[in-house]
Design a protein around this motif. Sequence first.
Motif, PDB file in Angstrom:
ATOM      1  N   GLY A  74       0.793  -1.225   0.000  1.00 29.78           N
ATOM      2  CA  GLY A  74       0.000   0.000   0.000  1.00 29.78           C
ATOM      3  C   GLY A  74       0.823   1.272   0.000  1.00 29.78           C
ATOM      4  N   ILE A  75       2.160   1.149  -0.040  1.00 25.70           N
ATOM      5  CA  ILE A  75       3.019   2.339  -0.002  1.00 25.70           C
ATOM      6  C   ILE A  75       2.934   3.104  -1.314  1.00 25.70           C
ATOM      7  CG2 ILE A  75       5.416   3.126   0.217  1.00 25.70           C
ATOM      8  CD1 ILE A  75       5.896   0.751   2.078  1.00 25.70           C
ATOM      9  N   SER A  78       0.369   3.381  -3.251  1.00 27.08           N
ATOM     10  CA  SER A  78      -0.888   4.142  -3.259  1.00 27.08           C
ATOM     11  C   SER A  78      -0.743   5.436  -2.467  1.00 27.08           C
ATOM     12  CB  SER A  78      -2.016   3.297  -2.668  1.00 27.08           C
ATOM     13  OG  SER A  78      -2.226   2.131  -3.432  1.00 27.08           O
ATOM     14  N   ALA A  79      -0.030   5.367  -1.341  1.00 32.10           N
ATOM     15  CA  ALA A  79       0.207   6.572  -0.545  1.00 32.10           C
ATOM     16  C   ALA A  79       1.056   7.576  -1.319  1.00 32.10           C
ATOM     17  CB  ALA A  79       0.880   6.207   0.773  1.00 32.10           C
ATOM     18  N   LEU A  80       2.064   7.081  -2.045  1.00 31.11           N
ATOM     19  CA  LEU A  80       2.897   7.962  -2.869  1.00 31.11           C
ATOM     20  C   LEU A  80       2.092   8.577  -4.002  1.00 31.11           C
ATOM     21  CD1 LEU A  80       6.221   5.903  -3.079  1.00 31.11           C
ATOM     22  CD2 LEU A  80       5.828   8.008  -1.800  1.00 31.11           C
ATOM     23  N   GLY A 132      -1.099   9.291  -3.905  1.00 32.87           N
ATOM     24  CA  GLY A 132      -1.938  10.328  -3.324  1.00 32.87           C
ATOM     25  C   GLY A 132      -1.163  11.603  -3.040  1.00 32.87           C
ATOM     26  N   LEU A 133       0.064  11.459  -2.499  1.00 35.51           N
ATOM     27  CA  LEU A 133       0.900  12.629  -2.212  1.00 35.51           C
ATOM     28  C   LEU A 133       1.270  13.360  -3.497  1.00 35.51           C
ATOM     29  CD1 LEU A 133       2.595  14.332  -0.230  1.00 35.51           C
ATOM     30  CD2 LEU A 133       4.445  12.668  -0.531  1.00 35.51           C
ATOM     31  N   THR A 134       1.628  12.599  -4.532  1.00 31.15           N
ATOM     32  CA  THR A 134       1.996  13.209  -5.809  1.00 31.15           C
ATOM     33  C   THR A 134       0.797  13.869  -6.465  1.00 31.15           C
ATOM     34  OG1 THR A 134       3.613  11.422  -6.060  1.00 31.15           O
ATOM     35  CG2 THR A 134       3.208  12.796  -7.984  1.00 31.15           C
ATOM     36  N   ASP A 135      -0.391  13.277  -6.304  1.00 31.33           N
ATOM     37  CA  ASP A 135      -1.628  13.898  -6.810  1.00 31.33           C
ATOM     38  C   ASP A 135      -1.769  15.324  -6.293  1.00 31.33           C
ATOM     39  OD1 ASP A 135      -2.493  11.848  -8.352  1.00 31.33           O
ATOM     40  OD2 ASP A 135      -3.915  11.030  -6.903  1.00 31.33           O
ATOM     41  N   ARG A 136      -1.593  15.482  -4.999  1.00 39.85           N
ATOM     42  CA  ARG A 136      -1.774  16.806  -4.388  1.00 39.85           C
ATOM     43  C   ARG A 136      -0.717  17.793  -4.875  1.00 39.85           C
ATOM     44  NH1 ARG A 136      -3.464  13.463  -0.060  1.00 39.85           N
ATOM     45  NH2 ARG A 136      -1.370  13.312   0.808  1.00 39.85           N
ATOM     46  N   SER A 154       0.316  11.155 -11.683  1.00 41.82           N
ATOM     47  CA  SER A 154       1.059  10.754 -10.486  1.00 41.82           C
ATOM     48  C   SER A 154       1.579   9.326 -10.599  1.00 41.82           C
ATOM     49  CB  SER A 154       0.192  10.894  -9.240  1.00 41.82           C
ATOM     50  OG  SER A 154      -0.971  10.074  -9.345  1.00 41.82           O
TER      51      SER A 154
END
Length: 412
Positions: free
Chosen positions: A246-247, A249-251, A253-257, A269
Motif C-alpha cells: 500500500g506504499i 498508493s500513498a505515494l 496520493g501525495l503526488t496527486d496533491r 502521479s
Amino acid sequence: MLLKKIAGPLLGLIFAGCILLMLAHPASALAAALRGLAIWWDVLFPSLFPFFVISEIMLGLGIVHLFGALLDPLMRPLFNIPGSGGFVAAMGYVSGYPVGAKLTAKLREQGLVNRVEGERLVAFTTSSDPIFLLGAVSVGFFHDASLGLVLALAHYGGGLIVGLLMSFHGRKEHTLSAKNQTPPSGQNSGRLRMALSSMAEARRRDGRSFGELLMGAVQSSLLLIIVVGGLVVFFTVLMELLARAGIMSALFGLTDRILSLAGFPPELSAALVSGLFEVTLGARSAGEATASIPLHFKAAAAAFILSWGGLSVHAQVASILNGTGLRYLPFMLARLVHAFLSAGLLLLLWKPVISSGLSEHWNSLPAASGLASPASAFVSSLSLLGLLLGGALLLSLLIMLSGIAARTWRRH
C-alpha cells in the motif's frame, strides 16, 4: 554522525520488511522478478553489452587519448573538462545510461580526469539512448513518432545545459592534473601530431595483444551487465512489494496533491512515481495515461522521467562509481535539475516544434518506425555515434585551424 548511526538499523528494518512481504506474496514477487529479467534480457543486454565491449577496446587501443587531445579546445571552455570527455559524451548520449558513468570511471582509473572533472562528466553524460527515446517511448508507448523530435530536443538540450551548469561545480577545489592541462596556444598547430603520439603512447602502455584486449573487454563487460540486470530485477520486485504493502498508493496520493497545486493533471502521479523507481515503467505509464490528459503534459512527464533516470539507473551508476572517489550526491542533484529542465524545455518548445511540421520528418528514422530487432537498433546507434564523433572532431579541427589563422594574422 547521527544519520550514520541510524542508517544501518533503518535499512535492516526495511529489508526485513521486504523479506516478509516476499514470503506473504511469493507469486507476485516471482512474477515481478521475471518481468525485470525480461527487460534486462530483451532490451538492456543486447543494447548495452556491445557498447561496453567496444568502449573497453577503444580505451585499450588509445583512441580515447586521441579524441582527448583533439577535443580539448572544445570541452575545456564549455564544460571545464578534458577533451577525453568529448568521447564519453558521444558514447553516453548514443548508447544511454549507464555507459557515460562506466567510461568516466575508466578515465578516472587511468588518471585522465580528477575527481571534480569526473563528477562533472558523469553528471551530464548520463542520458537515455536515442533508440529508446524514439523507438520505445515515442512509438511504442505514445504511438506517435512525431513526438521524437521535441522529446530529443528537451532531453538532450537539458543535458547540455546541465553540462554548462556543472562547469561551475567544484571550482574552488579544482586543480588541473598534469596530464590534462591544455597546451599553450602556440602548440595548436601540432595538436594532431600530439594526439596521434598520445594514442601511440597509450597503446604502448597497455601492451596487450588484440586478442587479450578483446577477452578482457568481454569479461569486464559481462560483469557489469550482470550487475545492471540484478539491479533492474531488484527494483522491479521492490516496486511490486511496495504496491502490495500500500506504499505506492500513498505515494500516488501525495503526488496527486503536489501536481494539483502546481497546475498539472493529477492523473500523471502514477507515471511519475513509477518513473521515480524505474524509467521504462514510468515512461510506459506516461504514454498509456488517460486520453483526457493533454498530450504535451504526458510528454513533459516522459521527459522528466527520462532525464531523472529512475532509482534503478541511480543504483547502477552508484555501483560503477564505487571505489573511484567520485561522489554520488552531485550526480543525483544533476539528475534532478536535468529532469525539471527537460520538462520545462518540452513545454516551451511544444508549440514551435509541433506546429512547424519538422517533427513529421522523424517518422522516416529507423528508430521512429519501430525497430524490429536489437541488431538493427545497434546498427542505428553506431551510425548515430559516428555522426556525433565525426561532428565533434570536425568542430575541434575548425577551432584548431581558426587558432592557427588568428596567430598568422597577428604576426602579419
